[in-house]
Enzyme design. Structure first.
Site, PDB file in Angstrom:
ATOM      1  N   TYR A 104     -12.200  -7.983   6.901  1.00 26.17           N
ATOM      2  CA  TYR A 104     -11.066  -8.010   5.972  1.00 26.17           C
ATOM      3  C   TYR A 104     -10.756  -9.463   5.633  1.00 26.17           C
ATOM      4  CZ  TYR A 104      -6.502  -7.686   3.850  1.00 26.17           C
ATOM      5  OH  TYR A 104      -5.465  -7.815   2.957  1.00 26.17           O
TER       6      TYR A 104
ATOM      7  N   TYR B 249       0.818  -1.222   0.000  1.00 26.70           N
ATOM      8  CA  TYR B 249       0.000   0.000   0.000  1.00 26.70           C
ATOM      9  C   TYR B 249       0.851   1.271   0.000  1.00 26.70           C
ATOM     10  CZ  TYR B 249      -3.734  -3.241   1.205  1.00 26.70           C
ATOM     11  OH  TYR B 249      -4.618  -4.284   1.206  1.00 26.70           O
TER      12      TYR B 249
ATOM     13  N   ASP C  15     -12.921 -17.202   8.806  1.00 24.95           N
ATOM     14  CA  ASP C  15     -11.580 -16.803   8.388  1.00 24.95           C
ATOM     15  C   ASP C  15     -10.741 -16.614   9.652  1.00 24.95           C
ATOM     16  OD1 ASP C  15      -9.294 -15.468   7.637  1.00 24.95           O
ATOM     17  OD2 ASP C  15     -10.303 -14.065   6.283  1.00 24.95           O
TER      18      ASP C  15
ATOM     19  N   LYS D  39      -1.263 -16.949   8.015  1.00 29.03           N
ATOM     20  CA  LYS D  39      -0.403 -16.112   8.859  1.00 29.03           C
ATOM     21  C   LYS D  39       0.517 -16.896   9.809  1.00 29.03           C
ATOM     22  CE  LYS D  39      -2.177 -11.580   8.238  1.00 29.03           C
ATOM     23  NZ  LYS D  39      -3.512 -11.226   7.775  1.00 29.03           N
TER      24      LYS D  39
HETATM   25  C1  LIG Z   1      -4.100 -11.225   6.442  1.00 25.77           C
HETATM   26  C2  LIG Z   1      -5.470 -11.735   6.283  1.00 25.77           C
HETATM   27  C3  LIG Z   1      -5.910 -12.295   5.061  1.00 25.77           C
HETATM   28  C4  LIG Z   1      -5.040 -12.336   3.843  1.00 25.77           C
HETATM   29  O1  LIG Z   1      -3.909 -13.121   4.006  1.00 25.77           O
HETATM   30  P1  LIG Z   1      -2.623 -12.882   3.052  1.00 25.77           P
HETATM   31  O2  LIG Z   1      -1.675 -13.959   3.458  1.00 25.77           O
HETATM   32  O3  LIG Z   1      -2.135 -11.504   3.342  1.00 25.77           O
HETATM   33  O4  LIG Z   1      -3.101 -13.025   1.652  1.00 25.77           O
HETATM   34  C5  LIG Z   1      -7.197 -12.783   5.010  1.00 25.77           C
HETATM   35  N1  LIG Z   1      -8.020 -12.744   6.074  1.00 25.77           N
HETATM   36  C6  LIG Z   1      -7.626 -12.226   7.254  1.00 25.77           C
HETATM   37  C7  LIG Z   1      -8.573 -12.230   8.411  1.00 25.77           C
HETATM   38  C8  LIG Z   1      -6.353 -11.695   7.401  1.00 25.77           C
HETATM   39  O5  LIG Z   1      -5.977 -11.144   8.560  1.00 25.77           O
END
Ligand SMILES: *Cc1c(COP(=O)(O)O)cnc(C)c1O
Length: 427
Positions: A141, A14, A242, A271
């Protein structure tokens, strides 16, 4: 380091090529410390975006990487399998909610979200129902690829930027009741109404359980998630959680959906999966969803990235999960939560502060005004810490191995930034 070259030729997350901001050169990292080129060390408050939960340069993670690289770094996963993938998936399935039994290994969090959404679409296609919409929450997100963006908060610029190209989905109001507050039953009304209105076209609900991360660092009441599960069952809609940010202990539970005692139909992790060593993510689902997907017209799940199940990443991830299973994360995150609970409320005395909140190893300070990122970053580095705020949010998700001194140093640095807010906040 040639920082001029970096400034003129390399894109960072970004950032603008018109007014690039200088970056801080890091040469090594050890435990909770990042080492700058000039020799100064910084206490890391970010875990490299939720990932480095065990700290940096961990001897056992290093060993796993070394041992695997001497055997093979990568082989294709089509028609081939290997021990690192088998061991990792076995261990992963032993940790996640026990209805999940099929693992799809993906390259990054965003890709694992794409995979989850594709699974849901193929599931309904196989059942002969035309369901192509998703229901999600405002302030969410889910990543930066197109389908992931389409279920990310609509009020940030991404939707405006790509209007006409992004599919348009349904957004319920984000939860208002905080994790530690008394549950307000009306909190679920917006979600329930959207689901009721659009049920026949909705393939799945996708949300971040308990903590909405990059869309606002909001920590919400477990009852919201329980109600979502109940409503998804009632309306026969799949639930995708997620856990990319929240997974692997960050919220004080191994997975955030455990706060509500619910089981998802599909779950994304990423992550911290490799302890922050390299990119790897996974989408997990039930036998029922997987088998239904594969009973459809395509006869299989239509996805297969080149670097799927990279053995090097799998070997490190397997060791990272083994470290988690020593169970220290539970004590560590509880400790960090206690320190946040002791240290953060006193920041509410400053008029610049709108709210402080915490859960597990997550601490958040929400301000009334956005920060000047370049200036506040400079301030933090001078204070010997690495914290990277966005907008009005200063937040910490330190490595689990952080001690009281580290956490205090992080919070003190934030307090001193607030005291100097005349210089560090945007007016
Ligand atoms: C960071 C994140 C993503 C995306 O993961 P990347 O490895 O950056 O593509 C998706 N969902 C959540 C909740 C996240 O924190």
């Amino acid at each position: 380091m040639n920082l001029d070259f970096d400034l003129n030729h390399i894109w960072h997350p970004y950032t603008s090529t018109l007014s690039p901001l200088p970056c801080y050169p890091i040469v090594s990292a050890q435990g909770v410390y990042l080492k700058l080129e000039n020799g100064k060390t910084l206490v890391d408050g970010m875990s490299s975006w939720w990932a480095a939960i065990h700290g940096y340069n961990h001897p056992l993670l290093n060993q796993a990487a070394h041992e695997q690289i001497d055997k093979m770094s990568h082989v294709m996963f089509g028609g081939i399998t290997h021990q690192p993938a088998i061991e990792l998936c076995e261990r992963l399935l032993s940790l996640v909610p026990n209805n999940l039994s099929k693992v799809f290994l993906a390259d990054s969090g965003s890709v694992s979200v794409e995979v989850a959404l594709k699974m849901a679409l193929q599931y309904w296609q196989a059942k002969g129902e035309n369901r192509s919409q998703f229901l999600t929450l405002k302030h969410g997100y889910h990543g930066d690829t197109f389908a992931a963006m389409s279920v990310t908060d609509p009020d940030n610029s991404m939707h405006k930027l790509y209007k006409g190209f992004l599919p348009e989905h349904h957004f319920a109001d984000s939860p208002q009741t905080g994790f530690w507050q008394t549950w307000q039953p009306s909190d679920i009304d917006s979600f329930a109404a959207k689901l009721d209105m659009h049920q026949s076209e909705i393939a799945a609900v996708i949300l971040e359980p308990i903590v909405q991360g990059a869309g606002g660092m909001r920590i919400y009441h477990p009852e919201y998630l329980r109600q979502v599960r109940k409503l998804c069952d009632r309306y026969n809609v799949l639930l995708i959680v997620d856990e990319i940010a929240t997974g692997f202990g960050r919220t004080g539970k191994l997975f955030a959906c455990e706060h509500a005692n619910i089981q998802p139909d599909i779950m994304c992790v990423g992550k911290a999966l490799t302890g922050g060593y390299m990119t790897l993510a996974a989408t997990l689902t039930t036998k029922h969803v997987a088998d239904t997907v594969c009973s459809g017209e395509a006869g299989c799940f239509m996805h297969g990235p080149t670097f799927m199940a990279n053995p090097l990443a799998c070997a490190v991830a397997n060791q990272s999960l083994a470290l988690l299973q020593t169970n220290q994360w539970q004590q560590q995150t509880r400790q960090i939560e206690t320190w946040f609970a002791q240290l953060l409320p006193k920041l509410n005395q400053y008029e610049e502060v709108k709210d402080t909140r915490w859960l597990g190893a997550i601490g958040v300070i929400e301000l009334h005004k956005p920060v000047d990122i370049a200036l506040i970053q400079q301030h933090f580095v001078a204070q010997g810490v690495w914290i990277r705020p966005f907008g009005k949010l200063i937040y910490m998700m330190p490595p689990f191995i952080s001690n009281r001194k580290h956490i205090t140093q992080l919070v003190n640095a934030i307090e001193s930034a607030i005291i100097q807010s005349d210089n560090l906040l945007v007016h």
